[in-house]
Motif scaffolding. Sequence first.
Motif, PDB file in Angstrom:
ATOM      1  N   TYR A  38      63.482  39.841  -9.452  1.00  0.00           N
ATOM      2  CA  TYR A  38      62.222  40.046  -8.763  1.00  0.00           C
ATOM      3  C   TYR A  38      61.057  39.624  -9.648  1.00  0.00           C
ATOM      4  O   TYR A  38      61.204  39.481 -10.860  1.00  0.00           O
ATOM      5  CB  TYR A  38      62.071  41.506  -8.335  1.00  0.00           C
ATOM      6  N   SER A  39      59.928  39.451  -9.013  1.00  0.00           N
ATOM      7  CA  SER A  39      58.693  39.147  -9.722  1.00  0.00           C
ATOM      8  C   SER A  39      57.605  40.069  -9.190  1.00  0.00           C
ATOM      9  O   SER A  39      57.420  40.174  -7.973  1.00  0.00           O
ATOM     10  CB  SER A  39      58.298  37.686  -9.502  1.00  0.00           C
ATOM     11  N   SER A  40      56.935  40.776 -10.114  1.00  0.00           N
ATOM     12  CA  SER A  40      55.856  41.670  -9.708  1.00  0.00           C
ATOM     13  C   SER A  40      54.957  41.961 -10.891  1.00  0.00           C
ATOM     14  O   SER A  40      55.439  42.094 -12.019  1.00  0.00           O
ATOM     15  CB  SER A  40      56.433  42.980  -9.156  1.00  0.00           C
ATOM     16  N   SER A  41      53.686  42.116 -10.617  1.00  0.00           N
ATOM     17  CA  SER A  41      52.732  42.440 -11.677  1.00  0.00           C
ATOM     18  C   SER A  41      52.502  43.943 -11.779  1.00  0.00           C
ATOM     19  O   SER A  41      51.801  44.395 -12.690  1.00  0.00           O
ATOM     20  CB  SER A  41      51.397  41.732 -11.411  1.00  0.00           C
ATOM     21  N   VAL A  65      57.620  48.679  -9.803  1.00  0.00           N
ATOM     22  CA  VAL A  65      58.389  48.481  -8.581  1.00  0.00           C
ATOM     23  C   VAL A  65      59.417  49.567  -8.350  1.00  0.00           C
ATOM     24  O   VAL A  65      59.778  50.306  -9.269  1.00  0.00           O
ATOM     25  CB  VAL A  65      59.123  47.114  -8.592  1.00  0.00           C
ATOM     26  N   GLN A 102      54.414  39.702  -4.928  1.00  0.00           N
ATOM     27  CA  GLN A 102      55.786  40.042  -5.278  1.00  0.00           C
ATOM     28  C   GLN A 102      56.747  39.049  -4.632  1.00  0.00           C
ATOM     29  O   GLN A 102      56.461  38.475  -3.577  1.00  0.00           O
ATOM     30  CB  GLN A 102      56.127  41.445  -4.762  1.00  0.00           C
ATOM     31  N   SER A 103      57.880  38.868  -5.259  1.00  0.00           N
ATOM     32  CA  SER A 103      58.913  38.026  -4.669  1.00  0.00           C
ATOM     33  C   SER A 103      60.269  38.484  -5.158  1.00  0.00           C
ATOM     34  O   SER A 103      60.375  39.143  -6.200  1.00  0.00           O
ATOM     35  CB  SER A 103      58.705  36.550  -5.020  1.00  0.00           C
ATOM     36  N   THR A 152      63.861  41.815 -15.341  1.00  0.00           N
ATOM     37  CA  THR A 152      63.398  41.904 -13.939  1.00  0.00           C
ATOM     38  C   THR A 152      64.556  41.655 -12.980  1.00  0.00           C
ATOM     39  O   THR A 152      64.486  40.794 -12.077  1.00  0.00           O
ATOM     40  CB  THR A 152      62.229  40.943 -13.649  1.00  0.00           C
ATOM     41  N   THR A 180      56.346  48.109  -4.135  1.00  0.00           N
ATOM     42  CA  THR A 180      55.480  48.348  -5.282  1.00  0.00           C
ATOM     43  C   THR A 180      54.739  49.670  -5.135  1.00  0.00           C
ATOM     44  O   THR A 180      54.459  50.117  -4.019  1.00  0.00           O
ATOM     45  CB  THR A 180      54.450  47.230  -5.447  1.00  0.00           C
ATOM     46  N   VAL A 238      62.222  44.697  -2.764  1.00  0.00           N
ATOM     47  CA  VAL A 238      61.364  45.333  -3.755  1.00  0.00           C
ATOM     48  C   VAL A 238      60.115  45.868  -3.086  1.00  0.00           C
ATOM     49  O   VAL A 238      59.549  45.242  -2.190  1.00  0.00           O
ATOM     50  CB  VAL A 238      61.001  44.349  -4.897  1.00  0.00           C
TER      51      VAL A 238
END
Lengths: 116, 114
Positions: free
Chosen positions: B25-28, B31, B2-3, B72, B95, B93
């Motif tokens: 944000y970045s997440s797979s 969140v 995550q970022s 996002t 998760t 963020v």
Amino acid sequence: GAGVSQSPSNKVTEKGKDVELRCDPISGHTALYWYRQRLGQGLEFLIYFQGNSAPDKSGLPSDRFSAERTGESVSTLTIQRTQQEDSAVYLCASSSLGGRDLYGYTFGSGTRLTVV
Amino acid sequence: AQSVTQLDSQVPVFEEAPVELRCNYSSSVSVYLFWYVQYPNQGLQLLLKYLSGSTLVESINGFEAEFNKSQTSFHLRKPSVHISDTAEYFCAVGTWAGANNLFFGTGTRLTVIP
């Protein structure tokens, strides 16, 4: 206590010396986190304690860094053989829920560490 | 992994003007999101949070943030700022799976000009 207490608030140390930073979490908070904030950068996760479980040390940058916590009380973060790149504000936070901290953390005011 | 990205490191704005502080944000994985505020010489304080449900969340002092899953983003807004809003604002963020800790952005310093 009423909030998360960190000591000292400021620490200047010589390169190569060891330092110990202390965090007193809110009474009853089972989760405790250490973060580092370098100048101009975001908060960098260091370590996470949850009750009596094994701590999550995945954020510790090197083996010079270690942390301890006894039960759900005070935690100490120790940096051995300090380097100039260790200069930062070290923040401690605690939470009543731990794990998925859905109510956010309560942060301390931090310890500003300067390595000269 | 995550970022969180806060593109604006500093935002100056005149008193009573609107402001938007951007957070992406970045997440797979799914969140939840927070905004924290750090007033001068104080610790970080929770400003508002998004967990689920309504994508628009508000704080008690007039800030609001909207969770936009497709973009996002979780931008923070206030229609009219006050001198006392001068502070550093951090987006974070978490998760629902994976790491237990929050991931923080680099912060945006909001300066309200009288």
